[in-house]
Design a protein around this motif. Structure first.
Motif, PDB file in Angstrom:
ATOM      1  N   GLY A 168      10.209   2.441   5.352  1.00  0.00           N
ATOM      2  CA  GLY A 168       9.273   2.328   6.647  1.00  0.00           C
ATOM      3  C   GLY A 168       8.063   2.784   6.402  1.00  0.00           C
ATOM      4  N   ARG A 169       7.012   2.279   7.061  1.00  0.00           N
ATOM      5  CA  ARG A 169       5.719   2.370   7.018  1.00  0.00           C
ATOM      6  C   ARG A 169       5.106   2.247   8.250  1.00  0.00           C
ATOM      7  NH1 ARG A 169       3.198  -3.085   3.927  1.00  0.00           N
ATOM      8  NH2 ARG A 169       4.615  -4.561   4.900  1.00  0.00           N
ATOM      9  N   SER A 170       5.849   2.745   9.454  1.00  0.00           N
ATOM     10  CA  SER A 170       5.103   2.651  10.483  1.00  0.00           C
ATOM     11  C   SER A 170       4.215   3.646  10.672  1.00  0.00           C
ATOM     12  CB  SER A 170       6.169   2.846  11.681  1.00  0.00           C
ATOM     13  OG  SER A 170       6.803   4.159  11.809  1.00  0.00           O
ATOM     14  N   ASN A 171       3.362   3.563  11.704  1.00  0.00           N
ATOM     15  CA  ASN A 171       2.106   4.600  12.196  1.00  0.00           C
ATOM     16  C   ASN A 171       3.101   6.021  12.883  1.00  0.00           C
ATOM     17  OD1 ASN A 171       0.216   2.944  11.298  1.00  0.00           O
ATOM     18  ND2 ASN A 171       0.021   1.987  13.105  1.00  0.00           N
ATOM     19  N   ILE A 172       4.086   5.841  13.399  1.00  0.00           N
ATOM     20  CA  ILE A 172       4.899   6.529  14.150  1.00  0.00           C
ATOM     21  C   ILE A 172       5.503   7.518  13.336  1.00  0.00           C
ATOM     22  CG2 ILE A 172       6.544   7.060  15.809  1.00  0.00           C
ATOM     23  CD1 ILE A 172       5.718   4.569  17.078  1.00  0.00           C
ATOM     24  N   VAL A 173       6.128   6.872  12.137  1.00  0.00           N
ATOM     25  CA  VAL A 173       6.940   7.806  11.328  1.00  0.00           C
ATOM     26  C   VAL A 173       6.648   7.685   9.828  1.00  0.00           C
ATOM     27  CG1 VAL A 173       9.363   8.125  10.500  1.00  0.00           C
ATOM     28  CG2 VAL A 173       9.096   7.248  12.870  1.00  0.00           C
ATOM     29  N   GLY A 174       6.679   6.449   9.265  1.00  0.00           N
ATOM     30  CA  GLY A 174       6.705   6.411   7.908  1.00  0.00           C
ATOM     31  C   GLY A 174       4.970   7.175   7.090  1.00  0.00           C
ATOM     32  N   LYS A 175       4.015   6.425   7.797  1.00  0.00           N
ATOM     33  CA  LYS A 175       2.861   6.850   7.085  1.00  0.00           C
ATOM     34  C   LYS A 175       2.508   8.500   7.482  1.00  0.00           C
ATOM     35  CE  LYS A 175       0.616   2.413   7.479  1.00  0.00           C
ATOM     36  NZ  LYS A 175      -0.024   1.752   8.518  1.00  0.00           N
ATOM     37  N   VAL A 190       6.299   5.132  -0.809  1.00  0.00           N
ATOM     38  CA  VAL A 190       6.442   4.450   0.627  1.00  0.00           C
ATOM     39  C   VAL A 190       7.243   3.131   0.370  1.00  0.00           C
ATOM     40  CG1 VAL A 190       5.716   3.856   2.829  1.00  0.00           C
ATOM     41  CG2 VAL A 190       5.058   6.104   1.927  1.00  0.00           C
ATOM     42  N   CYS A 191       8.414   2.567   0.895  1.00  0.00           N
ATOM     43  CA  CYS A 191       8.927   1.408   0.791  1.00  0.00           C
ATOM     44  C   CYS A 191       8.913   0.594   2.318  1.00  0.00           C
ATOM     45  CB  CYS A 191      10.444   1.331   0.468  1.00  0.00           C
ATOM     46  SG  CYS A 191      10.697   2.369  -1.162  1.00  0.00           S
ATOM     47  N   HIS A 192       8.976  -0.758   1.958  1.00  0.00           N
ATOM     48  CA  HIS A 192       8.841  -1.373   3.457  1.00  0.00           C
ATOM     49  C   HIS A 192       9.634  -2.930   2.966  1.00  0.00           C
ATOM     50  CE1 HIS A 192       5.758  -3.097   1.039  1.00  0.00           C
ATOM     51  NE2 HIS A 192       5.154  -1.944   0.901  1.00  0.00           N
ATOM     52  N   SER A 193       9.362  -3.805   3.987  1.00  0.00           N
ATOM     53  CA  SER A 193      10.412  -4.989   3.726  1.00  0.00           C
ATOM     54  C   SER A 193       9.681  -5.990   2.476  1.00  0.00           C
ATOM     55  CB  SER A 193      10.208  -5.854   4.971  1.00  0.00           C
ATOM     56  OG  SER A 193       8.781  -6.288   5.099  1.00  0.00           O
ATOM     57  N   ALA A 199      17.104  -0.341  -4.036  1.00  0.00           N
ATOM     58  CA  ALA A 199      18.015   0.657  -4.329  1.00  0.00           C
ATOM     59  C   ALA A 199      17.455   1.395  -5.662  1.00  0.00           C
ATOM     60  CB  ALA A 199      19.202  -0.194  -4.404  1.00  0.00           C
ATOM     61  N   ALA A 200      16.821   0.580  -6.611  1.00  0.00           N
ATOM     62  CA  ALA A 200      16.504   1.436  -7.985  1.00  0.00           C
ATOM     63  C   ALA A 200      15.606   2.469  -7.465  1.00  0.00           C
ATOM     64  CB  ALA A 200      15.780   0.573  -8.581  1.00  0.00           C
ATOM     65  N   ILE A 201      14.665   2.407  -6.677  1.00  0.00           N
ATOM     66  CA  ILE A 201      13.740   3.520  -5.922  1.00  0.00           C
ATOM     67  C   ILE A 201      14.332   4.512  -5.254  1.00  0.00           C
ATOM     68  CG2 ILE A 201      11.439   3.708  -4.718  1.00  0.00           C
ATOM     69  CD1 ILE A 201      10.819   0.778  -5.164  1.00  0.00           C
ATOM     70  N   THR A 202      15.068   4.199  -4.293  1.00  0.00           N
ATOM     71  CA  THR A 202      15.571   5.416  -3.383  1.00  0.00           C
ATOM     72  C   THR A 202      16.646   5.951  -4.326  1.00  0.00           C
ATOM     73  OG1 THR A 202      17.800   3.512  -2.790  1.00  0.00           O
ATOM     74  CG2 THR A 202      15.804   3.815  -1.411  1.00  0.00           C
ATOM     75  N   ARG A 203      17.280   5.425  -5.407  1.00  0.00           N
ATOM     76  CA  ARG A 203      18.222   6.335  -6.101  1.00  0.00           C
ATOM     77  C   ARG A 203      17.508   7.261  -6.999  1.00  0.00           C
ATOM     78  NH1 ARG A 203      21.699   1.360  -6.807  1.00  0.00           N
ATOM     79  NH2 ARG A 203      20.329   0.828  -8.665  1.00  0.00           N
ATOM     80  N   GLU A 204      16.243   7.390  -7.060  1.00  0.00           N
ATOM     81  CA  GLU A 204      15.372   8.379  -7.886  1.00  0.00           C
ATOM     82  C   GLU A 204      15.174   9.433  -6.641  1.00  0.00           C
ATOM     83  OE1 GLU A 204      11.802   6.645  -9.379  1.00  0.00           O
ATOM     84  OE2 GLU A 204      13.129   5.620 -11.079  1.00  0.00           O
ATOM     85  N   ALA A 205      15.287   9.426  -5.543  1.00  0.00           N
ATOM     86  CA  ALA A 205      14.894  10.208  -4.341  1.00  0.00           C
ATOM     87  C   ALA A 205      15.592  11.546  -4.316  1.00  0.00           C
ATOM     88  CB  ALA A 205      14.769   9.526  -3.000  1.00  0.00           C
TER      89      ALA A 205
END
Ligand code: NDP
Length: 289
Positions: A168-175, A190-193, A199-205
């Motif tokens: 999510g890259r919203s001005n309220i949360v993600g950014k 930062v990932c978005h739509s 999943a390959a990126i989130t699995r590194e978190a």
């Protein structure tokens, strides 16, 4: 192994107690009680509950609170005039315009939010405060990401050197979350739509933040064993049922720590609003010395 559950109330209590003590100190030193004005236009039932909760929290912490209620049919000019009054009002150190605005005002949202004096912008949405956050001189930071980061610190979950992934890259949360984690020396993605192979990126978190607005979006196969998962999402799937963006049951079997929904991040947001109001009062008292 089941994950450690990070209950928002435990951390919110600490954040609020710190805000209460600081409010007391400001009152003793300057005779000024920190004050918050919440402006609400129209009658959105969820917004009315949030506004009531904000006033209740102010009452508990020694913060003056003012509700400014405008009808659904209020014009942009009327709303801007009320904000101008509050910008000049010495009792008020923080101004918050409750979102979402009624349909007739939604198109003017940026203009309305930008009318708030940056020193009173306790939501941290004004471009001046957004800029300050991005150059590392932040004072008023959006409440939800600030609350999440404070929770990580209080829970002693290491941020320095951690691999953090935000969906999510919203001005309220993600950014703003990206900036806050980067300043604490996380390596942030930062990932978005349009992100490919999410999943390959989130699995590194080591720290995974979900701020998407889609129920059950983060599944167990997207999570690295032992990771900390922060679920910012609030999705109403039935009149009385709220869920987050994370498949809590399955992910809590893989994660090391996880926030529940409800009972997680939402409570931190309101606690940080109280802290921001006190911070704004301190900065304004300092500026007048
Ligand atoms: P937005 O709708 O502004 O942003 C959602 C983000 O999710 C966008 O950046 C979007 O990408 C991204 N996204 C959507 N679909 C996908 C996908 N398939 N894959 C990857 N990314 C995707 O929402 P907010 O940031 O305002 O809020 C997010 C959630 O958090 C909501 O449920 C909201 O209710 C909740 N929330 C909770 C708060 C609290 O106090 N707990 C406070 C604020 C929000 P793109 O930019 O490409 O469209």
């Amino acid at each position: 192994m089941a994950a450690r559950i990070l209950y928002g109330k435990d951390f919110a209590a600490k954040i609020k107690e710190d805000a209460r003590l600081e409010a007391e100190k400001i009152l003793k030193a300057t005779g000024v009680m920190p004050g918050l004005a919440v402006v609400i236009a129209g009658h959105d039932p969820a917004s009315e509950v949030y506004v009531r909760n904000k006033h209740k929290a102010c009452g508990e912490l020694g913060i003056f609170s003012l509700a400014v209620e405008l009808p659904e049919t209020a014009t942009k000019e009327e709303l801007l005039a009320r904000i101008d009054d509050l910008n000049r009002d010495d009792r008020i150190h923080g101004i918050l315009v409750q979102l979402p605005l009624p349909k007739g005002l939604a198109a003017a949202e940026s203009e309305i939010l930008n009318r708030i004096d940056p020193v009173k912008d306790v939501d941290g949405f004004h471009p001046v405060n957004v800029g300050r956050l991005s150059v590392g001189e932040a004072s008023l930071v959006p409440c939800t990401p600030a609350g999440c980061v404070r929770m990580l610190e209080l829970a002693e979950i290491p941020i320095d050197g951690a691999r953090a992934v935000i969906i999510g890259r919203s001005n309220i949360v993600g950014k703003p979350m990206m900036n806050l984690l980067l300043q604490r020396n996380a390596t942030v993605t930062v990932c978005h739509s349009h992100t490919k192979d999410l999943a390959a990126i989130t699995r590194e978190a080591d720290i995974l933040v979900a701020a998407v607005g889609k129920p059950g979006f983060v599944t167990a196969d997207m999570v690295k064993p032992g990771a900390t998962v922060i679920d910012v999402g609030i999705n109403r799937i039935a009149p009385k049922k709220l869920v987050g963006d994370v498949d809590f049951e399955a992910v809590s079997e893989v994660a090391g720590a996880i926030t529940p929904v409800p009972g997680g991040v939402g409570l931190l947001t309101i606690a940080m609003l109280m802290q921001n109001t006190v911070t704004a009062a301190r900065l304004q008292a300092g500026a007048k010395k």
